[in-house]
Design an enzyme around this catalytic site. Structure first.
Site, PDB file in Angstrom:
ATOM      1  N   HIS A   1       0.828  -1.218   0.000  1.00  0.00           N
ATOM      2  CA  HIS A   1       0.000   0.000   0.000  1.00  0.00           C
ATOM      3  C   HIS A   1       0.859   1.264   0.000  1.00  0.00           C
ATOM      4  O   HIS A   1       0.481   2.274  -0.575  1.00  0.00           O
ATOM      5  CB  HIS A   1      -0.976  -0.033   1.170  1.00  0.00           C
ATOM      6  CG  HIS A   1      -2.068  -1.034   0.979  1.00  0.00           C
ATOM      7  ND1 HIS A   1      -3.398  -0.739   1.134  1.00  0.00           N
ATOM      8  CD2 HIS A   1      -2.033  -2.342   0.590  1.00  0.00           C
ATOM      9  CE1 HIS A   1      -4.139  -1.817   0.877  1.00  0.00           C
ATOM     10  NE2 HIS A   1      -3.325  -2.800   0.558  1.00  0.00           N
TER      11      HIS A   1
ATOM     12  N   GLY B   1       5.730   6.714  -3.860  1.00  0.00           N
ATOM     13  CA  GLY B   1       6.153   5.313  -3.918  1.00  0.00           C
ATOM     14  C   GLY B   1       6.490   4.781  -2.539  1.00  0.00           C
ATOM     15  O   GLY B   1       5.823   5.114  -1.551  1.00  0.00           O
TER      16      GLY B   1
ATOM     17  N   ASP C   1       7.941   5.315   0.182  1.00  0.00           N
ATOM     18  CA  ASP C   1       8.560   6.433   0.910  1.00  0.00           C
ATOM     19  C   ASP C   1       8.115   6.538   2.358  1.00  0.00           C
ATOM     20  O   ASP C   1       8.500   7.473   3.067  1.00  0.00           O
ATOM     21  CB  ASP C   1       8.263   7.757   0.176  1.00  0.00           C
ATOM     22  CG  ASP C   1       6.774   8.056   0.104  1.00  0.00           C
ATOM     23  OD1 ASP C   1       5.963   7.195   0.541  1.00  0.00           O
ATOM     24  OD2 ASP C   1       6.405   9.143  -0.392  1.00  0.00           O
TER      25      ASP C   1
ATOM     26  N   THR D   1      -3.652 -22.362   4.273  1.00  0.00           N
ATOM     27  CA  THR D   1      -2.366 -22.360   4.980  1.00  0.00           C
ATOM     28  C   THR D   1      -1.763 -20.945   5.053  1.00  0.00           C
ATOM     29  O   THR D   1      -0.708 -20.685   4.475  1.00  0.00           O
ATOM     30  CB  THR D   1      -1.360 -23.293   4.264  1.00  0.00           C
ATOM     31  OG1 THR D   1      -1.282 -22.886   2.869  1.00  0.00           O
ATOM     32  CG2 THR D   1      -1.780 -24.746   4.322  1.00  0.00           C
TER      33      THR D   1
ATOM     34  N   THR E   1      -0.749 -15.758  -0.331  1.00  0.00           N
ATOM     35  CA  THR E   1      -0.594 -17.071   0.304  1.00  0.00           C
ATOM     36  C   THR E   1      -0.346 -16.945   1.812  1.00  0.00           C
ATOM     37  O   THR E   1      -0.451 -17.924   2.546  1.00  0.00           O
ATOM     38  CB  THR E   1       0.548 -17.904  -0.337  1.00  0.00           C
ATOM     39  OG1 THR E   1       0.528 -19.205   0.250  1.00  0.00           O
ATOM     40  CG2 THR E   1       1.921 -17.291  -0.126  1.00  0.00           C
TER      41      THR E   1
END
Ligand code: HEM
Ligand SMILES: *[C@@H]1O[C@H](CO)[C@@H](O)[C@H](O)[C@H]1NC(C)=O
Length: 362
Positions: free
Chosen positions: A74, A88, A90, A220, A201
């Protein structure tokens, strides 16, 4: 006997270290304990210990590790080529948290930001460096994961990121691919978007369906394996108790959350074959994820201005567990989307059909 082979093993390790030291000149860190190839990396040993003890409960791949990885994304993706590539990776999501954590796509990130802030304050590290460092350490706590490279030296953020740059689970594939393509001067290809979603995952959702907090995206969530790519390809059912909220798709297992975006990316002709290619391919899973997280972590920065401190990131535990169909399910439950390559044949988990428990601490 056992003592003797231990002594032999130690002398082998000892000579390997001597050989390594001869190749790479290491500096002694001021703590008198550690050495590093670059002195600038030395302060990270303290940060590592603080993060492992006080954020990740002694080194777990649990809720805080998952949230710290989400924060990597994010913070980093909030950069736009169309708007001149400012921002970006930062740390603006931490420094300007009162603004950014209220953006709709960032809801829930305030919790991990509040947990990271006091740790950042205890060390001489920028928020941008810390978010990426904590994310790499978080991943290293997950058995089966790659060792994510870490580069140090991001300056403080100049301003908050604008709203609207973080993808939402109810966005169309077109919109998601366009957003990734616009992130940074080169952007991300559809295949790289799939690589980035290896992250799911080790993930769960609290707010997509608030009635079932902590619902994992695969069975998992504490293991860096390819079950996510198996389970997102299975037929879904509307289980009782799920809200069918925006962004929530039908899932194959009770207690499991499937995002609409993951469902759609698993079935889109631009991404389906890459999606399927991760099933039972742990080497590719590790390598591509490592590449794409490094690329995310460098958004907004010139890599040549940063220092490679990857050696501080712990080496994750390896696993050797083949992917399986959950109990009761077989290849007949796969919604095949990749044209041209058959879905890998997998064994079915033995035992009764069970529901997936929520991730603790959610
Ligand atoms: C199409 C792009 C993506 C979308 C739409 C998306 C969406 C979401 C959503 C809705 C959640 C659940 C939040 C909640 O309700 O608590 C989530 C969780 C998560 N996401 Fe993503 N995501 C995307 C890409 C990524 C990427 C690239 C990463 C990291 C590299 C990432 C890492 C995670 C992690 C680790 C979690 C679990 C957080 C937790 O368990 O607390 N996501 N994502
Ligand atoms: C803090 O880190 C910077 C490099 O990012 C360094 O130049 C500075 O000397 C450090 N300050 C202290 C007090 O260690």
């Amino acid at each position: 006997m056992a003592f003797r082979s231990l002594a032999v093993a130690l002398s082998v390790i000892g000579s390997l270290q001597v050989a390594n030291a001869a190749l790479t000149k290491r500096v002694q860190c001021p703590d008198g304990i550690h050495t590093a190839t670059n002195a600038a990396c030395c302060p990270l040993f303290d940060v590592l210990e603080d993060v492992q003890q006080n954020l990740f409960d002694g080194g777990e791949c649990g809720e805080e590790a998952h949230e710290s990885l989400r924060l990597v994304f994010h913070d980093a993706i909030s950069i736009s080529n169309a708007a001149g590539n400012v921002g970006g990776a930062d740390g603006s999501i931490v420094v300007f948290d009162t603004i950014e954590t209220n953006y709709h796509a960032n809801l829930g990130t305030d919790e991990i930001v509040q947990k990271q802030k006091p740790i950042i304050a205890r060390h001489n590290i920028s928020a941008g460096d810390f978010v990426q460092f904590a994310g790499a350490v978080a991943v290293s706590n997950c058995p089966g994961a790659p060792q994510i490279p870490f580069f140090l030296g991001r300056p403080p953020p100049v301003s908050q990121a604008p709203d609207g740059l973080v993808p939402e689970p109810f966005d169309s594939v077109d919109k998601i691919l366009a957003r990734f393509a616009d992130a940074g001067p080169v952007g991300f290809t559809p295949v790289e978007v799939v690589w980035s979603l290896v992250s799911h995952t080790v993930a769960a959702a609290d707010l997509v369906d608030p009635t079932i907090p902590g619902s994992p995206f695969d069975s998992t969530p504490g293991t860096f394996d390819s079950q996510f790519f198996v389970e997102t390809q299975l037929k879904g059912t509307l289980f009782p108790g799920t809200s069918g909220n925006q962004g929530e798709a039908e899932s194959p297992l009770a207690g499991e959350m499937r995002l609409q975006s993951d469902h759609d990316l698993a079935r889109d002709s631009r991404t389906a074959c890459e999606w399927q290619s991760f099933v039972n391919n742990p080497t590719k899973l590790r390598n591509r994820f490592s590449d794409v997280v490094l690329k995310l972590s460098l958004l907004g920065h010139d890599q040549s201005t940063l220092t490679d401190c990857s050696e501080i990131i712990p080496v994750p535990q390896t696993i050797n567990v083949p992917a399986t169909f959950p109990a009761g399910l077989t290849i007949a439950d796969v919604e095949q989307a990749c044209v041209g390559t058959a879905f890998p044949s997998l064994a079915t988990d033995p035992g009764p059909v069970t529901s997936v428990p929520p991730v603790a601490g959610s």
